[in-house]
Design an enzyme around this catalytic site. Sequence first.
Site, mmCIF file in Angstrom:
data_model
loop_
_atom_site.group_PDB
_atom_site.id
_atom_site.type_symbol
_atom_site.label_atom_id
_atom_site.label_comp_id
_atom_site.label_asym_id
_atom_site.label_seq_id
_atom_site.Cartn_x
_atom_site.Cartn_y
_atom_site.Cartn_z
ATOM 1 N N PHE A 162 0.781 -1.136 -0.031
ATOM 2 C CA PHE A 162 -0.077 -0.177 0.197
ATOM 3 C C PHE A 162 0.977 1.206 0.074
ATOM 4 C CE2 PHE A 162 -2.203 3.603 1.887
ATOM 5 C CZ PHE A 162 -3.414 3.510 0.875
ATOM 6 N N ASP B 268 9.491 2.883 1.701
ATOM 7 C CA ASP B 268 8.374 3.753 2.015
ATOM 8 C C ASP B 268 8.271 3.707 3.568
ATOM 9 O OD1 ASP B 268 5.908 4.634 2.629
ATOM 10 O OD2 ASP B 268 5.014 3.520 0.910
ATOM 11 N N LYS C 171 2.898 11.367 6.853
ATOM 12 C CA LYS C 171 2.133 11.331 7.876
ATOM 13 C C LYS C 171 2.543 12.101 9.187
ATOM 14 C CE LYS C 171 -0.169 7.058 6.384
ATOM 15 N NZ LYS C 171 -1.618 7.931 5.918
#
Length: 404
Positions: free
Chosen positions: A145, A230, A259
């Site tokens: 993801f 990531d 984030k």
Amino acid sequence: MVDDKLRTPGAVRDAERWTAHNYHPLPVVISSAEGAWLTDVDGKRYLDCLAGYSALNFGHRHPQLIAAAHAQLDRLTLTSRAFIHDQFADFCRELAELCGKDLVLPMNTGAEAVETGIKVARKWGYQVKGVPAGQANIIVADGNFHGRTTTIVSFSTDEDARADFGPYTPGFTVVPYGDLDALAAAIDDNTVAVLLEPIQGEQGVVVPPEGYLPGVRQVCTDRNVLFIADEIQSGLGRTGRTFACDHEGVVPDMYLLGKALGGGIVPVSAVAANSDVLGVLKPGQHGSTFGGNPLACAVATEVVRLLATGEFQRRSAALGERLRTGLEGLLGKGLVGVRVRGLWAGLDIDPALMSGREACERLMARGILAKDTHGSTIRLAPPLVITEEEIDQAIKTLTEVLAA
């Protein structure tokens, strides 16, 4: 309470009436928050065990981050990258130092960081590695993801994210996550990068086998391929280290961050790499109007300074062990799988008992907010400011839900 009536049902209906249904949120309407706690419109408090998918690593309204945002709001919020502002250099320098890299490219969202990483890797492949024009390929893992842009969903193996959004962007090869031999076999002369999550968050906090990440690093070095990590969800203290890669002493060629970098206040993302990689970009080849804006830089610089002390990494590691002990005690008592790394956990509920969604609804009714994924799996990712007592409360509540 407001006039002795619950406001939540009406607010939920209004949200469903006026919003595209690209999410299926729990029926709770939050109006305020502090630290690890949320309060809904009816005054009920909830322990936040999701932390905005790690965007709120430092809790809600961390005073140091709020102060930085307020101070910057009174001065300057946007210049675009057409000009340099006085917060930009400090942010880029301090983040580069935290990552051990030469350069930083600020963006806004995690998906933008991933797209940036893909573009940089391809350009590096053509200009530095000598890949023929238009032939660059990137290795990715199943269960990944990385976001939901058209290019990113092109290499997703989640049909909910991918179906009916084609035609898809070519140039990606999917291999099994954790299978080093398959990854090595997929690399060819035109491979420019391997793009991986060091821990797969959306998949249910899936930790790869020991030795996998060092193996990926070595294969990439041997084959002259960039290793892109990531760390958008896993990075910045979540797993008990600054980066999840740190658990095995691995340093990728490129970090993708987001984030928690915005402290839960503004969207901030970044790509960090050395000049031999990020240096392939020249003016006009990539950009963002809001990327690296003054407000974002002011907040993100304070985030980097919080991490530079090591306090939050130590908290996550220590409290994560408490979380692990409590959750592993529920194996065979409603849980059939537990994966924990720092303050990040994936829990597989016995599907004969209930779905992950049902478990989250029952937790919500008891004052705990979490998020389900992939059927009977739920994720816990509380803010790193959570206390031992609050962790115990979450485990006790989960125990009650499973027993019920």
